[in-house]
Design a protein around this motif. Structure first.
Motif, PDB file in Angstrom:
ATOM      1  N   MET A 249      41.611  48.849  50.909  1.00  0.00           N
ATOM      2  CA  MET A 249      40.622  47.780  51.035  1.00  0.00           C
ATOM      3  C   MET A 249      41.267  46.517  51.601  1.00  0.00           C
ATOM      4  O   MET A 249      42.424  46.213  51.303  1.00  0.00           O
ATOM      5  CB  MET A 249      40.015  47.432  49.666  1.00  0.00           C
ATOM      6  N   LEU A 250      40.509  45.796  52.390  1.00  0.00           N
ATOM      7  CA  LEU A 250      40.822  44.421  52.774  1.00  0.00           C
ATOM      8  C   LEU A 250      39.662  43.582  52.269  1.00  0.00           C
ATOM      9  O   LEU A 250      38.592  43.566  52.877  1.00  0.00           O
ATOM     10  CB  LEU A 250      40.990  44.293  54.292  1.00  0.00           C
ATOM     11  N   GLY A 251      39.851  42.958  51.108  1.00  0.00           N
ATOM     12  CA  GLY A 251      38.729  42.285  50.465  1.00  0.00           C
ATOM     13  C   GLY A 251      37.717  43.322  50.014  1.00  0.00           C
ATOM     14  O   GLY A 251      38.042  44.255  49.287  1.00  0.00           O
ATOM     15  N   ASP A 252      36.471  43.163  50.468  1.00  0.00           N
ATOM     16  CA  ASP A 252      35.418  44.112  50.129  1.00  0.00           C
ATOM     17  C   ASP A 252      35.164  45.112  51.248  1.00  0.00           C
ATOM     18  O   ASP A 252      34.172  45.849  51.219  1.00  0.00           O
ATOM     19  CB  ASP A 252      34.106  43.367  49.823  1.00  0.00           C
ATOM     20  N   ARG A 253      36.057  45.176  52.216  1.00  0.00           N
ATOM     21  CA  ARG A 253      35.901  46.094  53.345  1.00  0.00           C
ATOM     22  C   ARG A 253      36.883  47.243  53.242  1.00  0.00           C
ATOM     23  O   ARG A 253      38.055  47.037  52.931  1.00  0.00           O
ATOM     24  CB  ARG A 253      36.119  45.339  54.669  1.00  0.00           C
ATOM     25  N   VAL A 254      36.399  48.448  53.500  1.00  0.00           N
ATOM     26  CA  VAL A 254      37.268  49.622  53.506  1.00  0.00           C
ATOM     27  C   VAL A 254      38.062  49.647  54.802  1.00  0.00           C
ATOM     28  O   VAL A 254      37.485  49.648  55.893  1.00  0.00           O
ATOM     29  CB  VAL A 254      36.454  50.917  53.358  1.00  0.00           C
ATOM     30  N   SER A 255      39.389  49.669  54.699  1.00  0.00           N
ATOM     31  CA  SER A 255      40.244  49.714  55.890  1.00  0.00           C
ATOM     32  C   SER A 255      40.918  51.069  56.082  1.00  0.00           C
ATOM     33  O   SER A 255      41.515  51.316  57.126  1.00  0.00           O
ATOM     34  CB  SER A 255      41.318  48.622  55.818  1.00  0.00           C
ATOM     35  N   GLY A 256      40.821  51.937  55.072  1.00  0.00           N
ATOM     36  CA  GLY A 256      41.458  53.239  55.224  1.00  0.00           C
ATOM     37  C   GLY A 256      41.005  54.242  54.173  1.00  0.00           C
ATOM     38  O   GLY A 256      40.808  53.888  53.002  1.00  0.00           O
ATOM     39  N   LEU A 257      40.812  55.473  54.597  1.00  0.00           N
ATOM     40  CA  LEU A 257      40.607  56.613  53.708  1.00  0.00           C
ATOM     41  C   LEU A 257      41.795  57.535  53.941  1.00  0.00           C
ATOM     42  O   LEU A 257      42.042  57.957  55.073  1.00  0.00           O
ATOM     43  CB  LEU A 257      39.298  57.347  54.042  1.00  0.00           C
ATOM     44  N   ILE A 258      42.542  57.840  52.885  1.00  0.00           N
ATOM     45  CA  ILE A 258      43.803  58.545  53.068  1.00  0.00           C
ATOM     46  C   ILE A 258      43.892  59.773  52.160  1.00  0.00           C
ATOM     47  O   ILE A 258      43.005  60.017  51.343  1.00  0.00           O
ATOM     48  CB  ILE A 258      45.011  57.610  52.812  1.00  0.00           C
ATOM     49  N   ASP A 259      44.980  60.532  52.334  1.00  0.00           N
ATOM     50  CA  ASP A 259      45.339  61.652  51.461  1.00  0.00           C
ATOM     51  C   ASP A 259      44.243  62.719  51.431  1.00  0.00           C
ATOM     52  O   ASP A 259      43.604  62.958  50.403  1.00  0.00           O
ATOM     53  CB  ASP A 259      45.650  61.149  50.051  1.00  0.00           C
ATOM     54  N   PHE A 260      44.085  63.404  52.545  1.00  0.00           N
ATOM     55  CA  PHE A 260      43.046  64.425  52.694  1.00  0.00           C
ATOM     56  C   PHE A 260      43.537  65.825  52.331  1.00  0.00           C
ATOM     57  O   PHE A 260      42.935  66.806  52.753  1.00  0.00           O
ATOM     58  CB  PHE A 260      42.542  64.426  54.138  1.00  0.00           C
ATOM     59  N   TYR A 261      44.579  65.948  51.541  1.00  0.00           N
ATOM     60  CA  TYR A 261      45.232  67.248  51.358  1.00  0.00           C
ATOM     61  C   TYR A 261      44.580  68.143  50.308  1.00  0.00           C
ATOM     62  O   TYR A 261      45.097  69.208  49.989  1.00  0.00           O
ATOM     63  CB  TYR A 261      46.724  67.043  51.102  1.00  0.00           C
ATOM     64  N   PHE A 262      43.429  67.723  49.788  1.00  0.00           N
ATOM     65  CA  PHE A 262      42.556  68.611  49.026  1.00  0.00           C
ATOM     66  C   PHE A 262      41.255  68.878  49.780  1.00  0.00           C
ATOM     67  O   PHE A 262      40.346  69.525  49.236  1.00  0.00           O
ATOM     68  CB  PHE A 262      42.246  68.028  47.652  1.00  0.00           C
ATOM     69  N   ALA A 263      41.124  68.367  51.006  1.00  0.00           N
ATOM     70  CA  ALA A 263      39.893  68.553  51.768  1.00  0.00           C
ATOM     71  C   ALA A 263      39.569  70.043  51.878  1.00  0.00           C
ATOM     72  O   ALA A 263      40.459  70.885  52.029  1.00  0.00           O
ATOM     73  CB  ALA A 263      40.028  67.934  53.158  1.00  0.00           C
ATOM     74  N   CYS A 264      38.292  70.353  51.782  1.00  0.00           N
ATOM     75  CA  CYS A 264      37.867  71.750  51.744  1.00  0.00           C
ATOM     76  C   CYS A 264      36.368  71.798  52.028  1.00  0.00           C
ATOM     77  O   CYS A 264      35.716  70.764  52.189  1.00  0.00           O
ATOM     78  CB  CYS A 264      38.156  72.351  50.370  1.00  0.00           C
ATOM     79  N   THR A 265      35.844  72.998  52.068  1.00  0.00           N
ATOM     80  CA  THR A 265      34.404  73.187  52.233  1.00  0.00           C
ATOM     81  C   THR A 265      33.801  73.455  50.859  1.00  0.00           C
ATOM     82  O   THR A 265      34.171  74.422  50.191  1.00  0.00           O
ATOM     83  CB  THR A 265      34.110  74.365  53.177  1.00  0.00           C
ATOM     84  N   ASP A 266      32.888  72.587  50.438  1.00  0.00           N
ATOM     85  CA  ASP A 266      32.299  72.742  49.107  1.00  0.00           C
ATOM     86  C   ASP A 266      30.984  71.972  49.061  1.00  0.00           C
ATOM     87  O   ASP A 266      30.536  71.414  50.078  1.00  0.00           O
ATOM     88  CB  ASP A 266      33.263  72.257  48.022  1.00  0.00           C
ATOM     89  N   ILE A 267      30.379  71.909  47.889  1.00  0.00           N
ATOM     90  CA  ILE A 267      29.130  71.175  47.701  1.00  0.00           C
ATOM     91  C   ILE A 267      29.361  69.707  48.038  1.00  0.00           C
ATOM     92  O   ILE A 267      30.250  69.063  47.481  1.00  0.00           O
ATOM     93  CB  ILE A 267      28.639  71.325  46.248  1.00  0.00           C
ATOM     94  N   ARG A 268      28.552  69.204  48.939  1.00  0.00           N
ATOM     95  CA  ARG A 268      28.755  67.831  49.411  1.00  0.00           C
ATOM     96  C   ARG A 268      28.617  66.817  48.273  1.00  0.00           C
ATOM     97  O   ARG A 268      29.417  65.876  48.163  1.00  0.00           O
ATOM     98  CB  ARG A 268      27.734  67.535  50.517  1.00  0.00           C
ATOM     99  N   ALA A 269      27.627  67.007  47.402  1.00  0.00           N
ATOM    100  CA  ALA A 269      27.431  66.061  46.302  1.00  0.00           C
ATOM    101  C   ALA A 269      28.573  66.105  45.294  1.00  0.00           C
ATOM    102  O   ALA A 269      28.769  65.145  44.538  1.00  0.00           O
ATOM    103  CB  ALA A 269      26.098  66.342  45.604  1.00  0.00           C
TER     104      ALA A 269
END
Length: 315
Positions: free
Chosen positions: A201-221
């Motif tokens: 975060m930079l203040g209230d703004r998202v500046s990065g989404l990281i660490d995708f090493y559990f990413a997979c195909t599953d229920i979106r919710a």
């Protein structure tokens, strides 16, 4: 992030000679997190992250993760891509581990998110899901219900060393959640681990989404339910912040439609998320090497969350 594998300055200097990113200036291990070995790397041209992939991340899955990140980045999402060396290679070997040099993103992860930050993070997940809708990438969730049931079984009665009677309680809870698990909700590629320490975060703004090493195909919710369990409670899993929980879901829905069926399933999905993280935390609690530079996470913090969801708590 964590450090299990030690990397010397000499080994990293040799590694960097295959890239066009200058010479090594400094190297610092990052203790946060529990999965891979991570270092903050400064060179004469800039700052980078070095990641060495440990046993829970298969080298065979790395091309999937890199493809997800490339797709998201090309669609304008704030994610870090792996950097190729001079031959175009993304995935290397360093100190006996698969390794990548990764873009550094500015920002800080917040330990006590505000409602405004949670709303922004929820919207960022919604934008990510929007980008990934229909993407022809597949990876099974090895830590779905079958996976965390198996991990709890492997922990066995050692769980009772964490708290007396824990094995019997979580085994029964897992059986109950699996019996009620939904199977007809929309599926897509999900992050599956978007805790506050994986959002910059930079203040209230998202500046990065990281660490995708559990990413997979599953229920979106399920992705949103995981995020809710991580953002809306204090670290001990005792205090629930309704404003943060509500803002998180509202931010997501602002960016990506959440159907009535998905909303109705969030309580059971959140209970499953609690058991998934209880299982992995318990395994790490019982098996982390004594000399690893890593901060172990309390498994019981997720049992407390589970109890809250089971008793009817939700935004």
């Amino acid at each position: 992030m964590a450090v299990y594998t030690a990397v010397s300055a000499e080994a990293l200097g040799d590694f960097l000679r295959g890239f066009d990113h200058g010479e090594l200036v400094s190297l610092k291990g990052i203790a946060e997190g529990v999965e891979n070995s991570n270092y903050l790397v400064d060179t004469t041209t800039g700052r980078f992250i070095l990641t060495l992939y440990e046993k829970r991340v298969s080298a065979d899955d790395l091309p999937f993760f890199m493809s997800v990140l490339d797709h998201l980045a090309s669609d304008g999402n704030p994610v870090p891509r792996a950097l190729p060396d001079r031959t175009g290679t993304l995935i290397h070997e360093l100190c006996g581990r698969p390794a990548c040099l990764i873009e550094f993103l500015s920002g800080v992860s917040v330990s006590h998110p505000t409602a405004a930050q949670a709303r922004a993070a929820g919207a960022a997940m919604g934008a990510m899901h929007e980008s990934l809708a229909g993407v022809a990438l597949e990876r099974p969730n090895t830590l779905g219900p079958e996976g965390w049931q198996a991990l709890l079984a492997r922990c066995g009665h050692d769980l009772d060393a964490i708290e007396p009677g824990l094995f019997a309680r979580v085994t029964q809870a897992a059986d109950d959640v699996v019996a009620g698990w939904p199977h007809d909700l929309p599926r897509a590629v999900i992050h599956a681990d978007l805790f506050p320490d994986n959002v910059l975060m930079l203040g209230d703004r998202v500046s990065g989404l990281i660490d995708f090493y559990f990413a997979c195909t599953d229920i979106r919710a399920y992705d949103l339910a995981i995020m809710h369990t991580a953002w809306a409670f204090d670290a001990r899993g005792e205090a629930y912040d309704a404003a943060v929980g509500t803002a998180l879901i509202a931010g997501y829905a602002d960016r990506h439609r959440l159907s009535d069926a998905e909303r109705a399933a969030l309580p059971i999905l959140a209970q499953g998320a609690c058991l998934r993280f209880l299982a992995t935390r318990a395994w790490d609690w019982l098996n982390t090497p004594a000399d690893a530079l890593v901060t172990r996470k309390d498994p019981l913090a997720y049992w407390r969350r589970f109890e809250a969801y089971r008793q009817g708590l939700f935004a």
